[in-house]
Enzyme design. Sequence first.
Site, PDB file in Angstrom:
ATOM      1  N   GLY A   4     -30.834 -66.728  18.802  1.00 38.90           N
ATOM      2  CA  GLY A   4     -30.375 -65.810  17.757  1.00 38.90           C
ATOM      3  C   GLY A   4     -31.033 -64.447  17.922  1.00 38.90           C
ATOM      4  O   GLY A   4     -32.239 -64.367  18.153  1.00 38.90           O
ATOM      5  N   ARG A  37     -26.816 -68.806  23.337  1.00 41.75           N
ATOM      6  CA  ARG A  37     -27.508 -70.091  23.437  1.00 41.75           C
ATOM      7  C   ARG A  37     -26.791 -70.826  24.560  1.00 41.75           C
ATOM      8  O   ARG A  37     -25.573 -70.978  24.525  1.00 41.75           O
ATOM      9  CB  ARG A  37     -27.402 -70.871  22.130  1.00 41.75           C
ATOM     10  CG  ARG A  37     -27.916 -70.099  20.905  1.00 41.75           C
ATOM     11  CD  ARG A  37     -27.942 -70.990  19.679  1.00 41.75           C
ATOM     12  NE  ARG A  37     -27.887 -70.229  18.437  1.00 41.75           N
ATOM     13  CZ  ARG A  37     -28.938 -69.737  17.793  1.00 41.75           C
ATOM     14  NH1 ARG A  37     -30.140 -69.884  18.284  1.00 41.75           N
ATOM     15  NH2 ARG A  37     -28.798 -69.091  16.654  1.00 41.75           N
ATOM     16  N   ASP A  78     -37.949 -70.862  20.258  1.00 43.72           N
ATOM     17  CA  ASP A  78     -38.434 -72.010  21.034  1.00 43.72           C
ATOM     18  C   ASP A  78     -37.466 -72.486  22.112  1.00 43.72           C
ATOM     19  O   ASP A  78     -37.886 -72.940  23.178  1.00 43.72           O
ATOM     20  CB  ASP A  78     -38.898 -73.163  20.126  1.00 43.72           C
ATOM     21  CG  ASP A  78     -37.896 -73.512  19.052  1.00 43.72           C
ATOM     22  OD1 ASP A  78     -36.780 -72.953  19.089  1.00 43.72           O
ATOM     23  OD2 ASP A  78     -38.219 -74.342  18.192  1.00 43.72           O
ATOM     24  N   ARG A  80     -33.762 -71.518   9.448  1.00 43.68           N
ATOM     25  CA  ARG A  80     -33.616 -72.811  10.134  1.00 43.68           C
ATOM     26  C   ARG A  80     -34.461 -73.871   9.419  1.00 43.68           C
ATOM     27  O   ARG A  80     -34.289 -74.063   8.239  1.00 43.68           O
ATOM     28  CB  ARG A  80     -33.987 -72.668  11.612  1.00 43.68           C
ATOM     29  CG  ARG A  80     -33.034 -73.456  12.462  1.00 43.68           C
ATOM     30  CD  ARG A  80     -32.998 -73.056  13.896  1.00 43.68           C
ATOM     31  NE  ARG A  80     -34.193 -72.539  14.459  1.00 43.68           N
ATOM     32  CZ  ARG A  80     -34.584 -72.805  15.689  1.00 43.68           C
ATOM     33  NH1 ARG A  80     -33.877 -73.614  16.443  1.00 43.68           N
ATOM     34  NH2 ARG A  80     -35.665 -72.252  16.190  1.00 43.68           N
ATOM     35  N   ASP A 120     -36.901 -66.072  11.977  1.00 40.61           N
ATOM     36  CA  ASP A 120     -37.384 -67.255  11.238  1.00 40.61           C
ATOM     37  C   ASP A 120     -38.905 -67.317  11.080  1.00 40.61           C
ATOM     38  O   ASP A 120     -39.401 -68.060  10.241  1.00 40.61           O
ATOM     39  CB  ASP A 120     -36.916 -68.541  11.941  1.00 40.61           C
ATOM     40  CG  ASP A 120     -35.400 -68.639  12.026  1.00 40.61           C
ATOM     41  OD1 ASP A 120     -34.722 -68.016  11.183  1.00 40.61           O
ATOM     42  OD2 ASP A 120     -34.900 -69.315  12.947  1.00 40.61           O
ATOM     43  N   ASP A 156     -40.923 -68.888  12.914  1.00 39.78           N
ATOM     44  CA  ASP A 156     -41.237 -70.323  13.011  1.00 39.78           C
ATOM     45  C   ASP A 156     -41.914 -70.700  14.333  1.00 39.78           C
ATOM     46  O   ASP A 156     -41.848 -71.848  14.759  1.00 39.78           O
ATOM     47  CB  ASP A 156     -39.941 -71.149  12.851  1.00 39.78           C
ATOM     48  CG  ASP A 156     -38.905 -70.823  13.916  1.00 39.78           C
ATOM     49  OD1 ASP A 156     -39.084 -69.831  14.648  1.00 39.78           O
ATOM     50  OD2 ASP A 156     -37.917 -71.565  14.023  1.00 39.78           O
TER      51      ASP A 156
HETATM   52  O1  F6P Z   1     -32.823 -68.682  14.398  1.00 41.54           O
HETATM   53  C1  F6P Z   1     -32.211 -67.615  13.755  1.00 41.54           C
HETATM   54  C2  F6P Z   1     -31.094 -68.098  12.867  1.00 41.54           C
HETATM   55  O2  F6P Z   1     -30.521 -66.980  12.217  1.00 41.54           O
HETATM   56  C3  F6P Z   1     -31.502 -69.158  11.833  1.00 41.54           C
HETATM   57  O3  F6P Z   1     -32.148 -68.603  10.720  1.00 41.54           O
HETATM   58  C4  F6P Z   1     -30.169 -69.791  11.524  1.00 41.54           C
HETATM   59  O4  F6P Z   1     -30.340 -71.122  11.080  1.00 41.54           O
HETATM   60  C5  F6P Z   1     -29.463 -69.754  12.867  1.00 41.54           C
HETATM   61  O5  F6P Z   1     -30.105 -68.745  13.642  1.00 41.54           O
HETATM   62  C6  F6P Z   1     -27.995 -69.452  12.780  1.00 41.54           C
HETATM   63  O6  F6P Z   1     -27.477 -69.546  14.062  1.00 41.54           O
HETATM   64  P1  F6P Z   1     -26.051 -68.980  14.484  1.00 41.54           P
HETATM   65  O7  F6P Z   1     -26.145 -67.478  14.509  1.00 41.54           O
HETATM   66  O8  F6P Z   1     -25.831 -69.559  15.833  1.00 41.54           O
HETATM   67  O9  F6P Z   1     -25.086 -69.431  13.443  1.00 41.54           O
END
Ligand code: F6P
Length: 319
Positions: free
Chosen positions: A11, A72, A103, A171, A127, A129
């Site tokens: 992300g 991703r 991560d 997340r 996040d 995290d």
């Molecule tokens: O890791 C960043 C984040 O924005 C999280 O807070 C969220 O759960 C996730 O990515 C959303 O992912 P995507 O943009 O693939 O929907």
Amino acid sequence: MKKIGVLTSGGDAPGMNAAIRAVVRKAIYHDIEVYGIQHGYQGLIDGAIEKLELGSVGDIIQRGGTKLYSARCEEFKTAEGQQKGIDQLQKNGIEGLIVIGGDGTFMGAKKLTEQGYPCIGVPGTIDNDIPGTDFTIGFDTALNTIIDAIDKIRDTATSHERTYVIEVMGRDAGDLALWAGLADGAESILIPEVKDDFDDVIDRLKRGHDRGKKHSIIILAEGMGSGFEFSKKIKEATDLETRVTVLGHTQRGGSPSAADRVLASRLGAYAVDLLIAGKAGRMVGIEKNELVDHDILEILNAKHSVDLGLYRLSKELSI
Ligand code: F6P
């Protein structure tokens, strides 16, 4: 080391551009060529690689998102995908790689390092995290975006005397919810690190209502479940008029805050220093405002913990 690569993955987060700029400028300062890899590990597999010059990273320090795009990539989790990436690195003569992300990004870096390609990870995610760093790039900006939204919701919540559930990203981590709730004086904060707090939320709402309180703000971390489900339960338990706002991807955009630009500049430059020093498989971070680096494997095996002192404080201040 004469040629290094840089990519962003996972992300996106505000401040990633500032980190790319720092990597490029610091490397060129040391007479090292830098190659930008687009679309994260997918671009590495596909060979989407271009040389970056000083001017390539001009006028981006203030921009959200990532100039290198992000993705991703499932294929890079396989041995074949990793081999394709290594082939591209060899073809382009790239001797070391700086990866900016969370991560999932560091898992790729660990694999490449194990196969002889020195990688350094830079923590970039809203996040917050990632263990081994007090703050990740993008957290501060996302937090300020959330605060801005809550302030606006508070105006209408007061006018209509409603209870608001505001669902924020993060997340599995509660940092964004916790910091936002504390910074905005929310009545209740629900985070995955502290389970089974529903009864307390209801008690607080009832107590507030009995004291003549006209509105309430509840911040729910997405790791706790859906804001809509949660608001239904509140309505059933209290009969208070309740509304839900899911802030969603607005939290990931926008111009990075000063704190994120400075953090990204420090971490990006430090990552280059580590590659020059012959280090590999490390993640850079900031602890007590000092630059630090840790073994990426240790980071991947460690568990992020939220600051429970802040959680207790938020409870004390929102009695
Ligand atoms: O890791 C960043 C984040 O924005 C999280 O807070 C969220 O759960 C996730 O990515 C959303 O992912 P995507 O943009 O693939 O929907």
